[in-house]
Design an enzyme around this catalytic site. Sequence first.
Site, mmCIF file in Angstrom:
data_model
loop_
_atom_site.group_PDB
_atom_site.id
_atom_site.type_symbol
_atom_site.label_atom_id
_atom_site.label_comp_id
_atom_site.label_asym_id
_atom_site.label_seq_id
_atom_site.Cartn_x
_atom_site.Cartn_y
_atom_site.Cartn_z
ATOM 1 C CG HIS A 9 -29.464 -42.024 18.293
ATOM 2 N ND1 HIS A 9 -28.219 -42.315 18.691
ATOM 3 C CD2 HIS A 9 -30.042 -42.721 19.479
ATOM 4 C CE1 HIS A 9 -27.855 -43.016 19.671
ATOM 5 N NE2 HIS A 9 -28.986 -43.534 20.016
ATOM 6 C CG PHE A 56 -26.903 -42.326 25.556
ATOM 7 C CD1 PHE A 56 -26.679 -42.537 24.233
ATOM 8 C CD2 PHE A 56 -28.492 -42.099 25.913
ATOM 9 C CE1 PHE A 56 -27.705 -42.271 23.147
ATOM 10 C CE2 PHE A 56 -29.371 -41.998 24.752
ATOM 11 C CZ PHE A 56 -29.023 -41.917 23.730
ATOM 12 C CE1 TYR A 61 -23.172 -46.481 23.493
ATOM 13 C CE2 TYR A 61 -23.177 -46.569 25.700
ATOM 14 C CZ TYR A 61 -23.141 -45.992 24.855
ATOM 15 O OH TYR A 61 -23.110 -44.465 24.945
ATOM 16 C CG ASP A 89 -30.454 -51.236 20.758
ATOM 17 O OD1 ASP A 89 -29.960 -50.079 20.344
ATOM 18 O OD2 ASP A 89 -30.419 -52.326 20.231
#
Length: 226
Positions: free
Chosen positions: A189, A80, A69, A67
Amino acid sequence: MTRLGKMPNDWAQVLAPVLSSEDFKNFENYIIEAYQKGPVYPDPDNIYEAFARTPFNQVKVVILGQDPYHQPGQAQGLSFSVNKGVKIPPSLRNIYKELEADLAIPPASHGDLREWADQGVLLLNAVLTVPDSSANAHKGKGWEVLTDAAVSALNQAPEPIVFILWGNSAKAKATLIDDRKHYILSSVHPSPLSASRGFFGTKPFSKANELLEKSGRTPIDWQVSS
């Protein structure tokens, strides 16, 4: 068709069954109320930035994250990625570390990955909004129906696509992908909590390019201009 953000026409047509459903309209109400209570990220106009930046018929690689930041000024609408001038988040720093180890590309001085998106890299999160300081708080509320539909539509694309799935939320989409036709590269991740447990050393960038070239498609230039 949607009261949230700016969904481009090509993706709107592909995702029309979801966007026009009563369930999604109810979900939109929930998200609109969340923005009214705020703060929620990214800016409403950027919710669908991943789709706007990378047209449906140009997708060659999908980098799927969790999801957006969840701190002020970070979320850009691309997984990202952050705008120039914003401090590079830890997950992206780890991505840059792996990029350097994989392809000897030094880390960029900023975190804006739009150059990747413009080459056909769909930078998509499984969930497209997040309340301030509440990571994954909108998980399970409705976004997954839309992002599942996006992945399912790409699964029907005529040319092979490389799906890079980082983290459990992204890996959950693997069941929607025909790995006899497309390619799946998955790992934990890249966040500091998990990167050392199976992200570093996976060489996703060189592997993606090898698979694209194997399929007769142009590889991605992963260099991010400073």
